[in-house]
Design a protein around this motif. Structure first.
Motif, PDB file in Angstrom:
ATOM      1  N   ASP A   9       0.990  -1.339   0.090  1.00  0.00           N
ATOM      2  CA  ASP A   9      -0.044  -0.050  -0.111  1.00  0.00           C
ATOM      3  C   ASP A   9       1.087   1.269   0.078  1.00  0.00           C
ATOM      4  OD1 ASP A   9      -2.264  -1.507  -0.219  1.00  0.00           O
ATOM      5  OD2 ASP A   9      -2.727  -1.271   2.077  1.00  0.00           O
ATOM      6  N   ASP A  10       1.810   1.176   0.860  1.00  0.00           N
ATOM      7  CA  ASP A  10       2.772   2.337   1.155  1.00  0.00           C
ATOM      8  C   ASP A  10       3.642   2.577  -0.360  1.00  0.00           C
ATOM      9  OD1 ASP A  10       1.951   2.643   3.403  1.00  0.00           O
ATOM     10  OD2 ASP A  10       3.828   1.772   4.370  1.00  0.00           O
ATOM     11  N   LEU A  11       3.964   1.512  -1.209  1.00  0.00           N
ATOM     12  CA  LEU A  11       4.755   1.542  -2.080  1.00  0.00           C
ATOM     13  C   LEU A  11       3.822   2.196  -3.488  1.00  0.00           C
ATOM     14  CD1 LEU A  11       7.176   1.238  -4.199  1.00  0.00           C
ATOM     15  CD2 LEU A  11       6.774  -0.973  -4.338  1.00  0.00           C
ATOM     16  N   VAL A  12       2.624   1.661  -3.479  1.00  0.00           N
ATOM     17  CA  VAL A  12       1.594   2.220  -4.513  1.00  0.00           C
ATOM     18  C   VAL A  12       1.122   3.697  -4.248  1.00  0.00           C
ATOM     19  CG1 VAL A  12      -0.886   2.075  -5.246  1.00  0.00           C
ATOM     20  CG2 VAL A  12       0.662  -0.212  -5.077  1.00  0.00           C
ATOM     21  N   ALA A  13       0.967   4.103  -2.844  1.00  0.00           N
ATOM     22  CA  ALA A  13       0.852   5.482  -2.787  1.00  0.00           C
ATOM     23  C   ALA A  13       1.919   6.456  -3.121  1.00  0.00           C
ATOM     24  CB  ALA A  13       0.854   5.662  -1.189  1.00  0.00           C
ATOM     25  N   TYR A  14       3.121   5.933  -3.110  1.00  0.00           N
ATOM     26  CA  TYR A  14       4.401   6.565  -3.511  1.00  0.00           C
ATOM     27  C   TYR A  14       4.302   6.747  -5.020  1.00  0.00           C
ATOM     28  CZ  TYR A  14       9.043   7.703  -4.983  1.00  0.00           C
ATOM     29  OH  TYR A  14      10.020   8.243  -5.838  1.00  0.00           O
ATOM     30  N   LEU A  15       4.021   5.735  -5.725  1.00  0.00           N
ATOM     31  CA  LEU A  15       4.040   5.574  -7.278  1.00  0.00           C
ATOM     32  C   LEU A  15       2.828   6.416  -7.901  1.00  0.00           C
ATOM     33  CD1 LEU A  15       4.732   1.851  -7.949  1.00  0.00           C
ATOM     34  CD2 LEU A  15       6.286   3.649  -8.056  1.00  0.00           C
ATOM     35  N   LEU A  16       1.568   6.564  -7.055  1.00  0.00           N
ATOM     36  CA  LEU A  16       0.529   7.431  -7.429  1.00  0.00           C
ATOM     37  C   LEU A  16       1.051   9.034  -7.335  1.00  0.00           C
ATOM     38  CD1 LEU A  16      -2.443   5.466  -6.149  1.00  0.00           C
ATOM     39  CD2 LEU A  16      -1.372   5.705  -8.463  1.00  0.00           C
ATOM     40  N   SER A  17       1.779   9.107  -6.220  1.00  0.00           N
ATOM     41  CA  SER A  17       2.142  10.696  -5.971  1.00  0.00           C
ATOM     42  C   SER A  17       3.297  11.142  -7.064  1.00  0.00           C
ATOM     43  CB  SER A  17       2.909  10.712  -4.446  1.00  0.00           C
ATOM     44  OG  SER A  17       4.089  10.136  -4.397  1.00  0.00           O
ATOM     45  N   LEU A  18       3.608  10.426  -7.739  1.00  0.00           N
ATOM     46  CA  LEU A  18       4.834  10.644  -8.811  1.00  0.00           C
ATOM     47  C   LEU A  18       4.100  11.378 -10.065  1.00  0.00           C
ATOM     48  CD1 LEU A  18       6.907   7.647  -9.138  1.00  0.00           C
ATOM     49  CD2 LEU A  18       7.406   9.805  -7.726  1.00  0.00           C
ATOM     50  N   TYR A  19       2.759  11.177 -10.128  1.00  0.00           N
ATOM     51  CA  TYR A  19       1.903  11.681 -11.270  1.00  0.00           C
ATOM     52  C   TYR A  19       2.082  13.287 -11.308  1.00  0.00           C
ATOM     53  CZ  TYR A  19      -1.961  12.635 -14.612  1.00  0.00           C
ATOM     54  OH  TYR A  19      -2.499  13.278 -15.611  1.00  0.00           O
ATOM     55  N   PRO A  20       2.383  13.926 -12.392  1.00  0.00           N
ATOM     56  CA  PRO A  20       2.670  15.332 -12.561  1.00  0.00           C
ATOM     57  C   PRO A  20       1.259  15.970 -12.817  1.00  0.00           C
ATOM     58  CG  PRO A  20       3.436  14.081 -14.585  1.00  0.00           C
ATOM     59  CD  PRO A  20       2.989  13.186 -13.437  1.00  0.00           C
ATOM     60  N   GLU A  21       0.647  16.387 -11.568  1.00  0.00           N
ATOM     61  CA  GLU A  21      -0.737  17.086 -11.934  1.00  0.00           C
ATOM     62  C   GLU A  21      -0.823  18.274 -12.622  1.00  0.00           C
ATOM     63  OE1 GLU A  21      -3.503  15.705 -10.960  1.00  0.00           O
ATOM     64  OE2 GLU A  21      -2.716  14.178  -9.292  1.00  0.00           O
ATOM     65  N   GLY A  22      -1.489  18.222 -13.709  1.00  0.00           N
ATOM     66  CA  GLY A  22      -1.539  19.584 -14.526  1.00  0.00           C
ATOM     67  C   GLY A  22      -0.827  19.509 -15.831  1.00  0.00           C
ATOM     68  N   GLU A  23       0.066  18.358 -15.817  1.00  0.00           N
ATOM     69  CA  GLU A  23       0.734  18.257 -17.047  1.00  0.00           C
ATOM     70  C   GLU A  23       0.023  17.518 -18.121  1.00  0.00           C
ATOM     71  OE1 GLU A  23       4.318  15.050 -18.201  1.00  0.00           O
ATOM     72  OE2 GLU A  23       4.746  16.856 -16.604  1.00  0.00           O
ATOM     73  N   GLU A  24      -0.059  18.081 -19.378  1.00  0.00           N
ATOM     74  CA  GLU A  24      -0.786  17.662 -20.448  1.00  0.00           C
ATOM     75  C   GLU A  24      -0.068  16.326 -20.850  1.00  0.00           C
ATOM     76  OE1 GLU A  24      -1.976  20.360 -23.316  1.00  0.00           O
ATOM     77  OE2 GLU A  24      -3.079  21.566 -21.909  1.00  0.00           O
ATOM     78  N   LEU A  25      -0.650  15.132 -21.023  1.00  0.00           N
ATOM     79  CA  LEU A  25       0.162  14.025 -21.759  1.00  0.00           C
ATOM     80  C   LEU A  25      -0.054  13.947 -23.074  1.00  0.00           C
ATOM     81  CD1 LEU A  25      -0.996  11.434 -18.873  1.00  0.00           C
ATOM     82  CD2 LEU A  25       1.172  13.157 -19.167  1.00  0.00           C
ATOM     83  N   ASP A  26       0.835  13.859 -23.993  1.00  0.00           N
ATOM     84  CA  ASP A  26       0.912  13.572 -25.343  1.00  0.00           C
ATOM     85  C   ASP A  26       0.871  12.235 -25.772  1.00  0.00           C
ATOM     86  OD1 ASP A  26       1.054  14.139 -28.108  1.00  0.00           O
ATOM     87  OD2 ASP A  26       3.140  14.478 -27.853  1.00  0.00           O
ATOM     88  N   TRP A  27      -0.256  11.538 -25.817  1.00  0.00           N
ATOM     89  CA  TRP A  27      -0.577  10.214 -25.907  1.00  0.00           C
ATOM     90  C   TRP A  27      -0.797  10.081 -27.598  1.00  0.00           C
ATOM     91  CZ3 TRP A  27       0.930   7.207 -22.378  1.00  0.00           C
ATOM     92  CH2 TRP A  27       0.644   7.708 -20.927  1.00  0.00           C
TER      93      TRP A  27
END
Length: 470
Positions: free
Chosen positions: A452-470
């Protein structure tokens, strides 16, 4: 008249041959005697006699110097199984008046910290202690795989007795240990029983030929230069960092010690106590600063309720001090028990915030520690940015980033991917080679709370507000 036949004269050739052999033997004996009388260590001791006599300030001192015995000297340390004859040449190692004198008569500083009679010489310096010539003693001879350590790498031997991160006298060794963890080396290498095995097992001292310090430094600076097929990325280490890592690696190939010397693994300090408190899971039952379990008493101010001696005895043998306690016996050494007391004293005096440990951290912070500990950053980057080369992998021949897992996985999918790993990486070219970097399964290594802690850290890496070029 004597009619007995006369005895024939012996042939001259055998007599001459016998005489020649006898002469050769005499010469060899004389040469052997002269060689024994002119051994290196004897010459050094004769020179030391003269040096001592020249420093004498009284008749008695001069007489004592001139009558110094010329003999082999050795230090026997049964606990280490060593016999060191280094002091047959290095005759002034314990005399501070020889400080600054040229070798072999120079003084050995700080010898009181590691007394010769308890440590000898080779436990720190390596080399061949029983030898009686400089070349052999320094280990620069065939069939001896532990030559004397260059002074530049002498700190490596500190790791034989001490925890690499726990010795103030070996800061470069501690830096090497830190870099090993920070760079995520466990993502590919196993050490001390844990880590992945995508690359050589660093616990296996028999794996390959021992590498020289120069080879290791060059390898850390540019892995593919020495091993073209290596999947190890170029981390951009400086030469200073590469040498620190080399120190750490050299310390891992040295023979282990036992008994008294092994008991010095942990040096007494509050920092060591904090690491023990965390690694042994003490917060599962005890709280500090309002965080932790409540099975046992709060430890914020336990040093005001119990004496230091009581606490040390309790940590060493809980049942002997508190019969019926549920606290298990952890097998702490005396140094570890004292370190725990120093830690609790620091908590009482300065508050729990003075020493951060996992139970005080957020889930994301604990997850970041796990990300480092299990070597994830070695492949996925220090902050999950990816980009580490992975030949012929379909993800652009690179290890994919983790910054965007929040977009690509549900919580259940992400946990499942961590549990099961990625044993086979899809190939960019179906006819090309297998990508060298795969992901190990962590299902048997992480508890559910850790996951749970590791997943919480990985989710926190998401750059909020950044537009993704998919």
């Amino acid at each position: 008249m004597n009619n007995r036949p006369s005895r024939p004269e012996p042939p001259l050739l055998p007599l001459r041959a016998f005489a020649a052999v006898g002469a050769v033997l005499v010469v060899l004996v004389l040469l052997g005697f002269l060689k024994e009388e002119r051994r290196e260590w004897m010459a050094h001791q004769q020179s030391f006699r003269q040096l001592e006599a020249s420093r004498a300030v009284s008749v008695d001192e001069r007489r004592a110097a001139e009558t110094l015995p010329v003999e082999l000297r050795q230090i026997v340390v049964p606990e280490l199984g060593t016999v060191d004859r280094c002091t047959s040449c290095h005759l002034a190692v314990d005399d501070p008046t020889y400080s600054g004198t040229n070798l072999p008569f120079s003084y050995h500083p700080d010898h009181d910290v590691h007394p010769f009679e308890r440590f000898g010489c080779t436990v720190c310096h390596a080399g061949q202690g029983r030898a009686t010539t400089a070349e052999a003693a320094h280990g620069n001879v065939p069939f001896w795989d532990q030559p004397m350590l260059p002074l530049e790498y002498l700190e490596a031997s500190c790791g034989r007795c001490h925890d690499p991160v726990d010795n103030p006298a070996a800061p470069r060794l501690a830096e090497g240990a830190r870099l090993f963890e920070e760079a995520g080396c466990r993502g590919c290498h196993r050490l001390d029983g844990w880590g992945n095995q995508l690359a050589p097992d660093l616990d296996d001292s028999q794996h390959g030929e021992p590498r020289s310090p120069d080879w290791l430094v060059e390898h850390f600076l540019d892995p593919s230069k020495l091993v073209p097929e290596s999947a190890m990325p170029r981390y951009g280490f400086t030469e200073t960092e590469a040498k620190a890592l080399t120190l750490f690696m050299m310390s891992r190939r040295m023979p282990p010690v036992s008994g008294y010397h092994a008991s010095r693994r942990i040096l007494e300090s509050a920092e060591s106590g904090a690491r023990l408190f965390e690694s042994r899971g003490c917060a599962g039952c005890h709280s500090i600063g309002g965080s932790g379990g409540d099975t046992g008493p709060s430890l914020d101010h336990v040093v005001t309720r119990r004496t230091e001696g009581w606490l040390v005895s309790h940590f060493r043998d809980p049942q002997a001090v508190s019969p019926g306690t549920v606290m298990p016996e952890y097998g702490f050494t005396d140094a570890e028990a004292h370190s725990l007391v120093l830690f609790l004293q620091r908590v009482h005096q300065q508050g729990p915030e003075s020493l951060r440990f996992s139970v005080q951290l957020s889930a994301e912070q604990r997850g970041e520690r796990l990300f480092k500990r299990y070597g994830c950053r070695g492949c996925h980057g220090a902050s999950g940015e990816g980009g580490v080369p992975n030949r012929n992998s379909e993800s652009g021949e690179q290890v994919p980033p983790l910054k965007y897992v929040k977009e690509g996985y549900t919580l259940a999918e992400l946990k499942d991917r961590i549990r099961t790993g990625v044993p086979v990486v899809n190939k960019l070219d179906p006819n090309g080679p297998e990508p060298p970097l795969t992901m190990a399964a962590f299902g048997d290594r992480l508890t559910d709370p850790q996951l749970d802690d590791l997943v919480a850290y990985l989710l926190s890496l998401y750059p909020e507000g950044e537009e993704l070029d998919w």
